[in-house]
Design an enzyme around this catalytic site. Structure first.
Site, short mmCIF file in Angstrom:
data_model
loop_
_atom_site.label_atom_id
_atom_site.label_comp_id
_atom_site.label_asym_id
_atom_site.label_seq_id
_atom_site.Cartn_x
_atom_site.Cartn_y
_atom_site.Cartn_z
N HIS A 1 16.45 -12.77 27.02
CA HIS A 1 15.25 -11.58 27.86
C HIS A 1 16.31 -10.83 27.62
O HIS A 1 16.02 -8.98 27.45
CB HIS A 1 16.44 -12.02 29.23
CG HIS A 1 15.00 -12.94 29.52
ND1 HIS A 1 14.34 -13.48 29.87
CD2 HIS A 1 15.70 -14.18 29.88
CE1 HIS A 1 14.00 -14.63 30.13
NE2 HIS A 1 14.83 -15.30 30.40
N ASP B 1 11.85 -8.86 34.01
CA ASP B 1 10.51 -10.11 33.73
C ASP B 1 10.57 -10.84 34.45
O ASP B 1 10.66 -10.74 35.73
CB ASP B 1 12.02 -9.99 32.84
CG ASP B 1 13.40 -11.06 33.46
OD1 ASP B 1 13.16 -11.60 34.33
OD2 ASP B 1 14.82 -11.20 32.75
#
Length: 476
Positions: A18, A114
């Site tokens: 991420h 995200d």
């Protein structure tokens, strides 16, 4: 207080998969598209925090804020899945994010999260800013998410309960049950309903950014524009990839690089299972024997085995280990000393993959590692462990054509035997099938580089996002 420059805030979950694409996205937004960017990172004691010790030449208009760690031990047991831990870590971090935004002199124009950060949309609504989702994985995962929401009954009855393959309208490939997400393999899994709900949340965002590009997933990206996955055409999908680290951002002073300099071109296979992946003790023995039997040069990033959790290293801070231990075959290091280089815990992956001596990558198929491999023209042996990695492996092997997969799934209790490891390594390194995949990977490397160039598809996608944010800013 406002100004005429759009200000993007990014909320990033723990983990290199991420963090790396989010930082690269922030840098591109700041450097190429006129944004001021603030990246808020939830770094729960993970090795990824080491990436923040050096600013990596961040542009002046990019700020990185490390949110204080949160304690979820009273909420989630130690045996909870990685996904459950991530959900609660992000949820407990929301008050910290809100407090940080309140202290900002210039409030964000947009909030980008995200898939683990969508609960932060309530904060975006509170401050009246645009809401975007950044899919750090591929368009196929996004398609599965939004379709699971739009056709929840069909997905649950046919795919989850009856184990039938799932055909998403407009997508080229089908998703076999054995390749699906863990949350879709058990109708009683509480994460199933959470995943189904996630697609609906994502669909309500002002835009969806995806770390892919048109040539890599043409049919899937086109399906959002032509197919009613959500009862309507999903127009606000922006492929903006490939967002990866480039050479020089890894750590090229590592001793493995000196060893690589002495090896022939395309002769070394790099073996790594990402920042969090671990193998069982039995699988480590079989992999070691397979590498030795293949008689190919190798670099292997070794971590202690775990017989219970394939993501066992995800929240572990990198530390030194003794690689000459009882979890490798007796005499393995001595017998392979002339052809192998065993690295404990961590290696400078981008620098290794970009080296001319590397010709293959045995990978867990995390999307970040996948793109780093493709963007260096390196074909893969696909060895998925958890999360969406099984889907990635299928995509790479059967649609994109840059990987081979073992016949025996390495996920769960499966063990890939030494003979199959040997065959796969030799196939990717010295046989014709591997050479064809290398040629395909090189073609995609140039395609990805072009996509990011000014005036090309991914560059234009991010430019469109910037335009929308500027219009919102002017109209506010």
């Amino acid at each position: 207080m406002q100004n005429s420059q759009p200000h993007a805030a990014l909320l990033v979950s723990p983990g290199m998969g991420h963090l790396i694409p989010a930082l690269e996205l922030g840098k591109r937004m700041a450097t190429h598209h006129g944004f001021h960017v603030t990246v808020f990172i939830v770094a729960e004691g993970h090795a990824s925090t080491s990436l923040l010790k050096s600013p990596n030449n961040y542009p002046e208009n990019l700020d990185v804020v490390l949110l204080p760690p949160v304690d979820i031990s009273a909420i989630v047991g130690p045996d909870a899945s990685l996904t459950v831990k991530m959900i609660f870590i992000m949820r407990q971090s929301l008050p910290l994010l809100r407090s940080e935004i309140l202290t900002m002199k210039i409030r964000p124009t947009m909030l980008i999260v995200d898939i683990f950060g969508t609960e932060a949309f309530t904060i975006a609504d509170e401050f009246g800013v645009l809401r975007y989702v950044f899919i750090t994985s591929n368009a196929w995962l996004l398609a599965l998410s939004v379709y699971s929401s739009a056709a929840a009954k069909e997905v649950t009855e046919e795919h989850v309960k009856k184990h039938k393959p799932l055909k998403i309208p407009g997508c080229k490939s089908i998703i076999r049950f054995e390749d699906t997400l863990d949350a879709l393999q058990d109708p009683n899994d509480p994460l199933l309903q959470g995943f189904i709900a996630l697609g609906g949340v994502i669909s309500k965002a002002d835009g969806i950014l995806v770390n892919t590009w048109e040539d890599l997933e043409t049919s899937t990206i086109q399906s959002f524009r032509d197919t009613k996955l959500l009862g309507q055409i999903v127009e606000a999908v922006y492929p903006i990839g490939p967002l990866v680290r480039w050479v020089g951002q890894g750590g090229s002073d590592h001793p493995v690089m000196d060893w690589l300099d002495k090896q022939p071109a395309k002769s070394v296979i790099y073996v790594s299972f990402g920042s969090g992946g671990t193998l069982s003790a039995k699988q480590m023995i079989e992999l070691a024997w397979g590498l030795e039997l293949s008689r190919q040069r190798f670099i292997w990033v070794v971590r202690p085995p775990s017989d219970h959790d394939a993501s066992g290293s995800y929240f572990t801070i990198v530390q030194s280990i003794d690689v000459d231990s009882d979890y490798l075959p007796d005499g393995f290091l001595n017998r392979t000393r002339d052809v192998g280089f065993v690295v404990p815990m961590w290696a400078p992956q981008v620098d290794i993959l970009s080296h001319p001596s590397v010709g293959g990558f045995l990978s867990h198929c995390g999307w970040n590692s996948t793109l780093e491999s493709i963007m260096n023209g390196v074909p893969m042996v696909a060895w998925p462990l958890y999360a969406e990695q099984k889907m990635n492996a299928a995509l790479l092997a059967e649609e994109i054509g840059v990987a081979i997969r073992p016949k025996q799934s390495p996920v769960g209790d499966g063990v890939v035997g030494r003979e199959e490891v040997e065959k796969m390594v030799r196939k990717i390194m010295v046989e014709e099938e591997g050479r064809a995949m290398r040629k395909r990977a090189v073609e995609l490397k140039y395609s990805g580089e072009k996509a990011l160039s000014k005036g090309a598809c991914s560059y234009n996608s991010l430019s469109q996002v910037a335009k929308e944010c500027l219009q919102c800013l002017i109209g506010s």
